[in-house]
Motif scaffolding. Structure first.
Motif, PDB file in Angstrom:
ATOM      1  N   LEU A  12       0.828  -1.208   0.000  1.00 42.96           N
ATOM      2  CA  LEU A  12       0.000   0.000   0.000  1.00 42.96           C
ATOM      3  C   LEU A  12       0.864   1.260   0.000  1.00 42.96           C
ATOM      4  CD1 LEU A  12      -2.880  -0.976   2.459  1.00 42.96           C
ATOM      5  CD2 LEU A  12      -2.906  -0.969  -0.041  1.00 42.96           C
ATOM      6  N   ALA A  13       2.015   1.201   0.649  1.00 41.11           N
ATOM      7  CA  ALA A  13       2.915   2.360   0.653  1.00 41.11           C
ATOM      8  C   ALA A  13       3.399   2.680  -0.761  1.00 41.11           C
ATOM      9  CB  ALA A  13       4.101   2.097   1.575  1.00 41.11           C
ATOM     10  N   LYS A  14       3.641   1.635  -1.554  1.00 41.39           N
ATOM     11  CA  LYS A  14       4.060   1.863  -2.946  1.00 41.39           C
ATOM     12  C   LYS A  14       2.938   2.503  -3.757  1.00 41.39           C
ATOM     13  CE  LYS A  14       7.387  -1.963  -3.046  1.00 41.39           C
ATOM     14  NZ  LYS A  14       7.701  -3.300  -3.624  1.00 41.39           N
ATOM     15  N   LEU A  15       1.712   2.076  -3.522  1.00 39.46           N
ATOM     16  CA  LEU A  15       0.577   2.671  -4.235  1.00 39.46           C
ATOM     17  C   LEU A  15       0.373   4.118  -3.810  1.00 39.46           C
ATOM     18  CD1 LEU A  15      -2.038  -0.233  -4.183  1.00 39.46           C
ATOM     19  CD2 LEU A  15      -0.389   0.348  -5.975  1.00 39.46           C
ATOM     20  N   LYS A  16       0.551   4.383  -2.539  1.00 39.15           N
ATOM     21  CA  LYS A  16       0.362   5.745  -2.033  1.00 39.15           C
ATOM     22  C   LYS A  16       1.400   6.703  -2.617  1.00 39.15           C
ATOM     23  CE  LYS A  16      -0.264   8.374   2.241  1.00 39.15           C
ATOM     24  NZ  LYS A  16      -0.258   8.329   3.727  1.00 39.15           N
ATOM     25  N   ALA A  17       2.572   6.179  -2.935  1.00 38.70           N
ATOM     26  CA  ALA A  17       3.643   7.022  -3.475  1.00 38.70           C
ATOM     27  C   ALA A  17       3.398   7.418  -4.934  1.00 38.70           C
ATOM     28  CB  ALA A  17       4.983   6.301  -3.349  1.00 38.70           C
ATOM     29  N   LEU A  18       2.445   6.762  -5.589  1.00 36.00           N
ATOM     30  CA  LEU A  18       2.150   7.094  -6.983  1.00 36.00           C
ATOM     31  C   LEU A  18       1.432   8.436  -7.085  1.00 36.00           C
ATOM     32  CD1 LEU A  18       0.741   3.618  -8.113  1.00 36.00           C
ATOM     33  CD2 LEU A  18       3.019   4.533  -8.617  1.00 36.00           C
ATOM     34  N   SER A  19       1.665   9.134  -8.171  1.00 34.37           N
ATOM     35  CA  SER A  19       0.894  10.338  -8.463  1.00 34.37           C
ATOM     36  C   SER A  19      -0.405   9.916  -9.134  1.00 34.37           C
ATOM     37  CB  SER A  19       1.675  11.269  -9.393  1.00 34.37           C
ATOM     38  OG  SER A  19       0.842  12.302  -9.865  1.00 34.37           O
ATOM     39  N   PRO A  20      -1.560  10.185  -8.525  1.00 35.76           N
ATOM     40  CA  PRO A  20      -2.824   9.761  -9.144  1.00 35.76           C
ATOM     41  C   PRO A  20      -2.985  10.284 -10.571  1.00 35.76           C
ATOM     42  CG  PRO A  20      -3.202  10.429  -6.882  1.00 35.76           C
ATOM     43  CD  PRO A  20      -1.784  10.803  -7.200  1.00 35.76           C
ATOM     44  N   GLU A  21      -2.478  11.482 -10.832  1.00 29.07           N
ATOM     45  CA  GLU A  21      -2.619  12.078 -12.164  1.00 29.07           C
ATOM     46  C   GLU A  21      -1.841  11.302 -13.222  1.00 29.07           C
ATOM     47  OE1 GLU A  21      -1.898  13.759  -9.367  1.00 29.07           O
ATOM     48  OE2 GLU A  21      -3.937  14.573  -9.139  1.00 29.07           O
ATOM     49  N   SER A  22      -0.876  10.482 -12.783  1.00 30.68           N
ATOM     50  CA  SER A  22      -0.095   9.689 -13.740  1.00 30.68           C
ATOM     51  C   SER A  22      -0.808   8.399 -14.136  1.00 30.68           C
ATOM     52  CB  SER A  22       1.267   9.339 -13.135  1.00 30.68           C
ATOM     53  OG  SER A  22       1.131   8.404 -12.067  1.00 30.68           O
ATOM     54  N   LEU A  23      -1.878   8.068 -13.440  1.00 29.02           N
ATOM     55  CA  LEU A  23      -2.590   6.823 -13.705  1.00 29.02           C
ATOM     56  C   LEU A  23      -3.645   7.034 -14.783  1.00 29.02           C
ATOM     57  CD1 LEU A  23      -3.127   5.787  -9.978  1.00 29.02           C
ATOM     58  CD2 LEU A  23      -1.377   4.897 -11.536  1.00 29.02           C
ATOM     59  N   PRO A  24      -3.888   6.038 -15.635  1.00 32.36           N
ATOM     60  CA  PRO A  24      -4.890   6.191 -16.706  1.00 32.36           C
ATOM     61  C   PRO A  24      -6.299   6.388 -16.140  1.00 32.36           C
ATOM     62  CG  PRO A  24      -3.488   4.266 -17.082  1.00 32.36           C
ATOM     63  CD  PRO A  24      -3.200   4.733 -15.704  1.00 32.36           C
ATOM     64  N   LEU A  25      -7.005   7.334 -16.736  1.00 35.97           N
ATOM     65  CA  LEU A  25      -8.414   7.505 -16.391  1.00 35.97           C
ATOM     66  C   LEU A  25      -9.235   6.341 -16.955  1.00 35.97           C
ATOM     67  CD1 LEU A  25      -9.028  11.314 -16.974  1.00 35.97           C
ATOM     68  CD2 LEU A  25      -9.456  10.089 -14.839  1.00 35.97           C
ATOM     69  N   VAL A  26     -10.250   5.919 -16.227  1.00 35.34           N
ATOM     70  CA  VAL A  26     -11.143   4.862 -16.683  1.00 35.34           C
ATOM     71  C   VAL A  26     -12.370   5.520 -17.305  1.00 35.34           C
ATOM     72  CG1 VAL A  26     -12.544   2.886 -16.003  1.00 35.34           C
ATOM     73  CG2 VAL A  26     -10.314   3.289 -14.910  1.00 35.34           C
ATOM     74  N   ASP A  27     -12.659   5.168 -18.539  1.00 34.99           N
ATOM     75  CA  ASP A  27     -13.794   5.758 -19.259  1.00 34.99           C
ATOM     76  C   ASP A  27     -15.119   5.147 -18.810  1.00 34.99           C
ATOM     77  OD1 ASP A  27     -12.126   7.358 -20.815  1.00 34.99           O
ATOM     78  OD2 ASP A  27     -11.861   5.782 -22.331  1.00 34.99           O
ATOM     79  N   GLY A  28     -16.167   5.928 -18.971  1.00 34.05           N
ATOM     80  CA  GLY A  28     -17.512   5.428 -18.729  1.00 34.05           C
ATOM     81  C   GLY A  28     -17.821   5.241 -17.254  1.00 34.05           C
ATOM     82  N   SER A  29     -18.814   4.390 -17.000  1.00 31.02           N
ATOM     83  CA  SER A  29     -19.263   4.116 -15.632  1.00 31.02           C
ATOM     84  C   SER A  29     -19.317   2.606 -15.429  1.00 31.02           C
ATOM     85  CB  SER A  29     -20.646   4.734 -15.393  1.00 31.02           C
ATOM     86  OG  SER A  29     -20.613   6.132 -15.567  1.00 31.02           O
ATOM     87  N   PRO A  30     -18.153   1.993 -15.263  1.00 33.01           N
ATOM     88  CA  PRO A  30     -18.131   0.537 -15.116  1.00 33.01           C
ATOM     89  C   PRO A  30     -18.773   0.090 -13.804  1.00 33.01           C
ATOM     90  CG  PRO A  30     -15.981   1.453 -14.598  1.00 33.01           C
ATOM     91  CD  PRO A  30     -16.810   2.588 -15.127  1.00 33.01           C
ATOM     92  N   ARG A  31     -19.168  -1.168 -13.779  1.00 31.27           N
ATOM     93  CA  ARG A  31     -19.648  -1.755 -12.526  1.00 31.27           C
ATOM     94  C   ARG A  31     -18.557  -1.661 -11.472  1.00 31.27           C
ATOM     95  NH1 ARG A  31     -18.201  -6.580 -10.396  1.00 31.27           N
ATOM     96  NH2 ARG A  31     -19.560  -7.437  -8.747  1.00 31.27           N
TER      97      ARG A  31
END
Length: 282
Positions: free
Chosen positions: A43-62
């Motif tokens: 979780l610490a590795k995930l927290k260190a990521l910049s959210p803006e660097s992650l791909p946006l998910v299109d639409g409204s998935p389940r």
């Protein structure tokens, strides 16, 4: 972080909700929000990521259950003083524990199926704990460090199965679809005081539960400590911690779900769920 699993049932991908409320894909960094991926180092590795660097998910998935591959789904009974009062039960001296079947877990907005021959299907908004590092014999002072996050649970219950069919609450607690979890897994650093969160549930728009985690008899940290004295808590295990008053059993006369009702519920800071209850049609 607000972590989420999205996509078709059985094919969920891991994601993150950014500060603007947008869904971002975490698939390049973790295969699923399950097991070892929920340990503190991961979780610490995930927290260190910049959210803006992650791909946006299109639409409204389940939106799926916020934790995958749950192997131990533990529940605590009569853990709110005001709920114990409405049922006429004494305050427990120690936590009452039972298990829900892990395969009853579904997404927060999936349909809930009222079991075959059910007469008394009921609702329960609950705070759920998801274990991170886990372990055995965890000291209460170390318990929060063992938690990956918190989420909303509807501890759907069949009261006749639970209390009138020869003992063991598990009979009325683990029917298919009786464990909606999510929408988010919220890490502890996002929550100022887990023992002071508003909780609510509505049936067809009528507010029937309106409570707070502050009336829990045994708090989140104590429950992790206590349960770890009897069993090993592994990453991804779920503990659902009891419900405030306003369940159908507590009404005079009691009220139960027959099918066709929409149940909406939420906990402050943890998001909301919405389920259509359907009668068994197998």
């Amino acid at each position: 972080m607000k972590l989420v699993r999205y996509g078709a049932s059985g094919q969920e991908k891991p994601g993150l909700i950014d500060s603007a409320g947008k869904l971002r894909d975490l698939s390049a960094h973790v295969s699923d929000l399950a097991g070892a991926a929920l340990k503190s180092a991961s979780l610490a590795k995930l927290k260190a990521l910049s959210p803006e660097s992650l791909p946006l998910v299109d639409g409204s998935p389940r939106i799926g259950a916020c934790v995958g591959d749950v192997r131990n789904f533990i529940a605590v009974g009569l853990n709110f003083a005001d709920h114990a009062a409405e049922t006429g039960a004494p305050i427990p001296a120690e936590p009452i524990l039972f298990n829900k079947a892990p395969n009853c877990i579904v997404g927060p907005n999936d349909d809930v199926i009222i079991p075959k021959n059910s007469k008394k299907t009921d609702w329960e908004v609950e705070l759920a704990i998801v274990i991170g590092d886990g372990g055995s014999y965890i000291a209460e002072k170390d318990a929060m460090a063992a938690i990956a996050g918190f989420c909303v649970c509807n501890d759907v219950s069949e009261r006749e199965f639970q209390t009138e069919r020869g003992g063991q609450w598990a009979k009325g607690k683990g029917c298919p679809t009786f464990g909606p979890l999510g929408p988010w897994l919220v890490t502890p650093d996002e929550i100022a005081d887990v023992q002071n969160l508003a909780m609510w549930l509505e049936v067809d728009g009528e507010r029937v539960q309106n409570g707070s985690t502050k009336t829990m008899i045994f708090g989140a940290a104590y429950l992790v400590h206590y349960i770890s004295q009897f069993m090993q808590l592994d990453p991804g295990d779920v503990i659902t911690t009891g419900t405030p008053p306003g369940v159908g059993l507590g009404f005079k006369p009691p009220r139960f779900l027959k099918g066709g009702e929409t149940v909406t519920l939420g906990i402050e800071g943890l998001g909301t769920q919405k389920q259509l209850f359907k009668p068994y049609a197998g």
